[in-house]
Write an enzyme that holds these catalytic residues in place. Sequence first.
Site, short mmCIF file in Angstrom:
data_model
loop_
_atom_site.label_atom_id
_atom_site.label_comp_id
_atom_site.label_asym_id
_atom_site.label_seq_id
_atom_site.Cartn_x
_atom_site.Cartn_y
_atom_site.Cartn_z
N GLY A 165 0.83 -1.19 0.00
CA GLY A 165 0.00 0.00 0.00
C GLY A 165 0.87 1.25 0.00
O GLY A 165 2.02 1.20 0.45
N GLN A 187 3.06 9.95 1.26
CA GLN A 187 4.33 9.22 1.31
C GLN A 187 5.23 9.54 0.12
O GLN A 187 6.42 9.22 0.15
CB GLN A 187 4.09 7.71 1.37
CG GLN A 187 3.49 7.25 2.69
CD GLN A 187 3.35 5.74 2.69
OE1 GLN A 187 2.37 5.20 2.18
NE2 GLN A 187 4.33 5.06 3.25
N CYS A 242 5.84 -0.22 7.15
CA CYS A 242 5.47 0.97 6.38
C CYS A 242 6.68 1.37 5.55
O CYS A 242 7.80 1.39 6.07
CB CYS A 242 5.08 2.10 7.33
SG CYS A 242 4.62 3.63 6.50
N LEU A 243 6.45 1.69 4.28
CA LEU A 243 7.57 2.07 3.42
C LEU A 243 8.24 3.36 3.90
O LEU A 243 9.38 3.63 3.56
CB LEU A 243 7.10 2.23 1.97
CG LEU A 243 6.63 0.94 1.29
CD1 LEU A 243 6.10 1.22 -0.11
CD2 LEU A 243 7.75 -0.10 1.24
N HIS A 253 -4.57 1.48 7.46
CA HIS A 253 -3.20 2.01 7.51
C HIS A 253 -3.03 3.14 6.50
O HIS A 253 -2.48 4.20 6.83
CB HIS A 253 -2.22 0.85 7.23
CG HIS A 253 -0.78 1.24 7.18
ND1 HIS A 253 0.17 0.72 8.05
CD2 HIS A 253 -0.09 2.10 6.36
CE1 HIS A 253 1.36 1.25 7.77
NE2 HIS A 253 1.23 2.07 6.75
N GLU A 254 -3.53 2.92 5.27
CA GLU A 254 -3.33 3.93 4.22
C GLU A 254 -4.18 5.18 4.49
O GLU A 254 -3.71 6.30 4.26
CB GLU A 254 -3.64 3.36 2.84
CG GLU A 254 -2.76 2.18 2.41
CD GLU A 254 -1.27 2.41 2.64
OE1 GLU A 254 -0.79 3.55 2.50
OE2 GLU A 254 -0.57 1.44 2.99
N HIS A 280 -2.56 7.48 6.84
CA HIS A 280 -1.52 8.34 6.25
C HIS A 280 -2.12 9.68 5.79
O HIS A 280 -1.44 10.71 5.83
CB HIS A 280 -0.88 7.66 5.04
CG HIS A 280 0.28 6.75 5.39
ND1 HIS A 280 1.42 7.20 6.02
CD2 HIS A 280 0.47 5.42 5.18
CE1 HIS A 280 2.26 6.18 6.18
NE2 HIS A 280 1.71 5.09 5.69
NI NI Z 1 2.59 3.21 5.59
#
Ligand code: NI
Length: 198
Positions: A62, A67, A117-118, A159-160, A163
Amino acid sequence: MGQLSLLNGNQVKTPMALLKIARMGHPVLRQRAAPVDDPTEESVRRLAVHMVETMDDAQGIGLAAPQVHVGRRLIVFEVPSDRLEEGEPPGPAGVTILVNPEFEPVGDAIALGIEGCLSIPDIRGVVPRHQTIIYRGVTPAGDRVEREATGLHARVVQHEIDHLDGILFPDRMTDLTTLCFESEIRHLLADAEESADD
Ligand code: NI
């Protein structure tokens, strides 16, 4: 004659656009993203395509626009079937792109699961999330999406969407002793198995 003429026309591909991923500490990850006025705008579709390429390249499941340093309410995600828990229903096929997504919980059940998480490379932690949700949004083609999701599918969406509100997964953790490096995750998994046996 340019160099491109050496290539057969149909072999010239548009280069992939890999976007730079903001890491924890960058203020863009802490800001509330703005709604997208027109989800069908060409720039939205183009950004989404680049986000999907960036997510795939980074082997994420995701990615949210903040991000990649864009403060707009746009997320992309996929639910790989090989990451599902036993008995968990599969998610939608392929990648989902959602503009202005929202969700609401269905029932009171809370599930614990390991997240990464990236924007927080190599770190994992156990995060409580609503087990089942209904989420809504619009695709860049202008189609309205409304789905019920459970398990990993519901987790990724929560989660997304977090963000988009400047929230990172450690903010949601209730047991910071589970915050760990990916290379040490076997210890966390061993603990989880032990407590499941109790
Ligand atoms: Ni994330």
